[in-house]
Design a protein around this motif. Structure first.
Motif, PDB file in Angstrom:
ATOM      1  N   HIS A   1       0.807  -1.217   0.000  1.00 46.57           N
ATOM      2  CA  HIS A   1       0.000   0.000   0.000  1.00 46.57           C
ATOM      3  C   HIS A   1       0.842   1.270   0.000  1.00 46.57           C
ATOM      4  CE1 HIS A   1      -3.177  -2.835   0.812  1.00 46.57           C
ATOM      5  NE2 HIS A   1      -2.659  -3.145   1.987  1.00 46.57           N
TER       6      HIS A   1
ATOM      7  N   TYR B   1       3.040  -0.939  11.660  1.00 45.70           N
ATOM      8  CA  TYR B   1       2.970  -1.409  10.282  1.00 45.70           C
ATOM      9  C   TYR B   1       4.291  -1.084   9.588  1.00 45.70           C
ATOM     10  CZ  TYR B   1       1.193  -2.337   5.582  1.00 45.70           C
ATOM     11  OH  TYR B   1       1.002  -2.847   4.326  1.00 45.70           O
TER      12      TYR B   1
ATOM     13  N   ARG C   1       1.738   3.668  15.517  1.00 49.66           N
ATOM     14  CA  ARG C   1       0.693   4.616  15.917  1.00 49.66           C
ATOM     15  C   ARG C   1       0.032   4.169  17.221  1.00 49.66           C
ATOM     16  NH1 ARG C   1      -1.463   7.737  11.455  1.00 49.66           N
ATOM     17  NH2 ARG C   1      -3.558   7.588  12.359  1.00 49.66           N
TER      18      ARG C   1
ATOM     19  N   ILE D   1     -11.002   8.709   7.774  1.00 44.27           N
ATOM     20  CA  ILE D   1      -9.752   9.445   7.563  1.00 44.27           C
ATOM     21  C   ILE D   1      -9.983  10.930   7.760  1.00 44.27           C
ATOM     22  CG2 ILE D   1      -7.911   9.975   5.920  1.00 44.27           C
ATOM     23  CD1 ILE D   1      -8.488   7.344   4.520  1.00 44.27           C
TER      24      ILE D   1
ATOM     25  N   ASN E   1      -6.826   3.846   2.806  1.00 42.22           N
ATOM     26  CA  ASN E   1      -7.062   3.455   4.192  1.00 42.22           C
ATOM     27  C   ASN E   1      -5.952   2.626   4.813  1.00 42.22           C
ATOM     28  OD1 ASN E   1      -9.887   4.485   4.728  1.00 42.22           O
ATOM     29  ND2 ASN E   1     -10.201   3.381   2.820  1.00 42.22           N
ATOM     30  N   GLU E   2      -5.241   1.853   3.992  1.00 48.45           N
ATOM     31  CA  GLU E   2      -4.132   1.059   4.509  1.00 48.45           C
ATOM     32  C   GLU E   2      -2.791   1.750   4.287  1.00 48.45           C
ATOM     33  OE1 GLU E   2      -4.633  -1.601   6.267  1.00 48.45           O
ATOM     34  OE2 GLU E   2      -6.796  -1.560   5.896  1.00 48.45           O
TER      35      GLU E   2
ATOM     36  N   ARG F   1      -3.647   6.729   5.191  1.00 47.91           N
ATOM     37  CA  ARG F   1      -4.168   6.972   6.539  1.00 47.91           C
ATOM     38  C   ARG F   1      -3.081   6.834   7.598  1.00 47.91           C
ATOM     39  NH1 ARG F   1      -9.241   3.769   9.440  1.00 47.91           N
ATOM     40  NH2 ARG F   1      -9.522   5.254  11.179  1.00 47.91           N
ATOM     41  N   ARG F   2      -2.148   5.925   7.370  1.00 45.88           N
ATOM     42  CA  ARG F   2      -1.122   5.650   8.373  1.00 45.88           C
ATOM     43  C   ARG F   2      -0.076   6.755   8.464  1.00 45.88           C
ATOM     44  NH1 ARG F   2      -1.693   0.206   9.714  1.00 45.88           N
ATOM     45  NH2 ARG F   2      -2.734  -1.073   8.130  1.00 45.88           N
TER      46      ARG F   2
ATOM     47  N   ASP G   1      -8.107   0.737  -0.501  1.00 44.73           N
ATOM     48  CA  ASP G   1      -6.988   0.140   0.231  1.00 44.73           C
ATOM     49  C   ASP G   1      -5.788   1.089   0.268  1.00 44.73           C
ATOM     50  OD1 ASP G   1      -8.445  -2.105   0.753  1.00 44.73           O
ATOM     51  OD2 ASP G   1      -7.497  -3.347  -0.791  1.00 44.73           O
TER      52      ASP G   1
ATOM     53  N   GLY H   1      -7.140   6.635  14.250  1.00 45.26           N
ATOM     54  CA  GLY H   1      -7.285   5.214  14.002  1.00 45.26           C
ATOM     55  C   GLY H   1      -6.034   4.622  13.398  1.00 45.26           C
ATOM     56  N   ALA H   2      -6.194   3.475  12.771  1.00 44.31           N
ATOM     57  CA  ALA H   2      -5.073   2.724  12.186  1.00 44.31           C
ATOM     58  C   ALA H   2      -3.960   2.539  13.212  1.00 44.31           C
ATOM     59  CB  ALA H   2      -4.535   3.417  10.937  1.00 44.31           C
TER      60      ALA H   2
END
Length: 726
Positions: A252, A371, A382, A355, A301-302, A305-306, A298, A366-367
């Motif tokens: 991602h 990762y 996070r 997001i 959001n994956e 977002r991070r 994806d 979130g998230a």
């Protein structure tokens, strides 16, 4: 008779074909009208669904100097002042030019003739906007004809291909559509010739930009098949880019210019462009299918977002772009993009909204968890109150790129480590940074001007770069080998802190070597815990005979191993020194604090460091932090190993072999790797990763119990495998 019947049958079929073609033509005409209207609404930025985010954007002043396309498009959302249009009209010369624009200047990242095109678009926007005082103004129309005539006459060509094929057709194409009903036949012909410079080709975001320009040309020609062809080319880039291809990677992340993470530059542009066309084509026969929406969801959001934190983009994701207010602007671009996708991708609407909500203070972040982007050599950690990231490079990946947009970022991917609580810890610090002390980086110190990175230049020749985690805790490691400097660097992430380790630091040069613990904006007093109490300090040299504790605002720093210095100072430097787009007299003054560990001149492999980062904490918590709550088992050239509690161990083994973790606890691996070992009364579990991304399997032994671990393969080399024994 048969012949007559055949002729009648042929005539009927022909008539039906004509009827069908006519119906299809009308249907296509209707769809072109819908697409054109949504395109106009979008380039005028008058879509109602954007209004809440626009209000947030407009709370900040408009940027005066623009370079990056995404920031240009953000600034286009600001209301067009009547005084600005009046000035454009009044300063336009009789030949259709503006005196202040030098058409002979070939500056690659700020080509002045582009401003001529942008001014044309500004006037076209107010002319086409029913809500503006200059709507359908004859003065504006006359100025537009004049300025277009000058451009068509001299036909400027940039040295940078991007302007000729992407930038200028993108700007002028919008102006042509907005002013289309007033274009003369000669102007329309010249407009199409200009748009002809954009041809579908290249890869990833460049291909999407080019296809978008071709789609606009299709609108000007009322050519549905050309619009369909351009849409198909855009669709072709909504896919996962396998092997060495550019675009969306399986982890991602987004790559462009080789195996290089480009979230903040080409990736943000890709998301913005895809979302732009997805909205415009939505609810027509050319709308994206759900499989492609899933890919975009994806990615957002994956991936994106991070790397956003409280409406700011992580510095590690800015790439080569260190513009004024860049973290805030890049985040705003992402939010506008996902908001547009939410209008047409109804299946994933709630995920996009999450997001937006968490970055505008409407919900908690979130998230959460840890990762690792294994295709981009970057780790993100996070927590509910803080975030940290580490950016690295390996012989597989390019850390960053240089040029006039990144004059000083030579060490920007050598283990750069940022921690965030409010998200503004590094806001506009870049001109005032010592770029040899990028937080987390171990590098040479010198008064010499930093080298400027070349395109596609690999920054680290080592392969042992990666991460293993269980979603909550993990260890990231980097074997660095660059310009004669080598060392082993590791980061242990927990829910409460980051433990940073360095070992075997050596160089073949006589330069001093340091590791930067932190270099951030001074927003409060820098405090130093000395002889049982906190003291304000502006400068202190320290040794690590005892843990050295520092605190600033909401983050603590504990030095466990290594001597060094902490200090504060006010600095004033020019933005031009960071990006030559800016004028030399554009200055930035900031109060900065720095903490670094000094490894001395020409360390020979014995130099090391250990320190703890404690974000979202208090002075009391830093003062009371128990440095015996974990144990550094090893911090050497061959291994870095930490025990977090009685049953949890994290290891970076740079060589095959055995290590004693605790009394009665032995661990070995047949190959180098990263590991988490957790034990309980019934047995043990291991998380394993091959950071070299070369191995198919490895064999571990825990207290004489042997277990072979098959490692992920293909695109997932470098990710995590698990094994257990109960």
């Amino acid at each position: 008779m048969k012949n007559i019947k055949g002729q009648v049958s042929t005539l009927i079929r022909y008539s039906l074909l004509l009827l069908f073609a006519g119906i299809t033509s009308f249907a296509h005409a209707d769809e072109i009208a819908v697409i054109r209207e949504k395109y106009i609404q979008s380039v005028l930025y008058v879509n109602p669904f954007e209004e809440p985010l626009k209000k947030l954007l407009l709370k900040n002043p408009r940027e005066a100097v623009l370079g990056d396309q995404m920031i240009v498009e953000l600034m286009e959302r600001y209301p067009m002042k009547e005084s600005h249009i009046d000035n454009l009209i009044n300063t336009l010369q009789s030949d259709g030019s503006w005196k202040d624009l030098d058409f002979n200047n070939q500056h690659n990242s700020g080509w002045p003739p582009k401003n001529h095109a942008s001014r044309i678009l500004d006037m076209a926007k107010v002319y086409a906007n029913p809500a503006h005082a200059f709507y359908k103004s004859e003065r504006v129309a006359a100025a537009l004809h004049n300025a277009l005539g000058y451009w068509f006459k001299i036909k400027p060509v940039a040295n940078n291909w991007w302007y000729n094929e992407i930038g200028i057709p993108k700007i002028m194409g919008a102006a042509f559509v907005l002013f289309e009903d007033q274009l003369t036949p000669e102007e329309k012909t010249e407009a199409i010739r200009l748009m002809d410079k954009a041809k579908i080709g290249m890869t990833a975001q460049n291909k999407v930009w080019l296809a978008g320009n071709v789609l606009v040309k299709g609108l000007l020609l009322n050519d549905f098949e050309l619009i369909r062809k351009a849409r198909n080319a855009i669709n072709e880039e909504i896919k996962l880019a396998y092997t060495n291809k550019e675009g969306i990677k399986v982890d991602h992340s987004f790559h462009q210019h080789g195996p290089q993470q480009q979230y903040g530059n080409y990736g943000a542009a890709y998301l913005a462009t895809i979302s732009f066309w997805a909205y415009i084509l939505g609810d027509t026969s050319l709308a994206l299918d759900q499989d492609r929406y899933k890919i975009m969801s994806d990615l957002a959001n994956e991936g994106f977002r991070r790397i956003l934190w409280k409406n700011n983009m992580d510095v590690n994701c800015l790439g080569r772009q260190f513009y004024v207010n860049v973290q805030r602007h890049k985040a705003a671009s992402i939010l506008l993009s996902v908001n547009a996708l939410a209008q047409v991708d109804r299946t994933n609407r709630s995920a996009y909204q999450a997001i937006v909500d968490e970055n505008t203070g409407q919900s908690a972040v979130g998230a959460l968890g840890q990762y690792h982007f294994w295709k981009s050599d970057m780790t993100v950690h996070r927590r509910p109150q803080w975030m940290a990231s580490v950016k690295m490079a390996s012989n597989r990946s390019i850390g960053t790129e240089g040029g006039t947009e990144n004059v000083k970022g030579y060490y920007a991917a050598d283990g750069a480590t940022y921690t965030y609580v409010d998200g503004k810890e590094y806001e506009n610090i870049f001109p005032c940074w010592d770029w040899r002390k990028v937080p987390g980086v171990t590098c040479y110190q010198s008064d010499k001007v930093l080298p400027v990175l070349k395109w596609l230049e690999k920054q680290n020749i080592a392969s042992f770069v990666g991460n293993v985690n269980d979603g909550s805790i993990g260890i990231t490691a980097m074997d660095i080998s660059r310009d004669g400097l080598s060392g082993r660097k590791a980061w242990v992430f927990t829910p409460d802190y980051v433990l940073c380790l360095g070992a075997a630091i050596a160089t073949d040069s006589s330069y001093q070597v340091t590791t930067s613990v932190e270099q951030a904006l001074l927003k409060d007093d820098l405090m130093y815990f000395n002889r049982g109490k906190w003291e304000k300090t502006t400068q202190v040299e320290f040794t690590a005979q005892n843990p050295q504790r520092f605190f600033h605002r909401n983050t603590g720093y504990i030095i466990l191993d290594g001597k060094g210095k902490a200090f504060t100072e006010q600095r004033t430097y020019s933005w031009y020194e960071i990006m030559t787009l800016y004028p030399k007299d554009m200055l930035q003054t900031e109060d900065v604090f720095s903490i670094y560990i000094d490894h001395g001149m020409r360390p020979s492999g014995q130099a090391s460091y250990q320190y703890v980062l404690l974000p979202a904490t208090s002075k009391k918590q830093v003062q009371n932090f128990d440095t015996h709550s974990f144990k550094v088992i090893s911090n050497t050239r061959t291994s870095q190993a930490v025990q977090l509690d009685k049953n949890t161990f994290l290891l970076a083994l740079y060589e095959e072999g055995e290590i004693s973790l605790a009394k009665g606890m032995q661990f070995s691996s047949s190959k180098p790797g990263l590991f988490i070992l957790k034990t309980d009364q019934t047995g043990w579990e291991v998380w394993a990763c091959d950071p070299t991304q070369k191995e198919d399997s490895l064999t571990i032994t825990v207290n004489q119990t042997l277990k072979e671990i098959k490692l992920p393969d293909g695109e997932y080399k470098g990710t995590i495998a698990r094994a257990n024994h109960h």
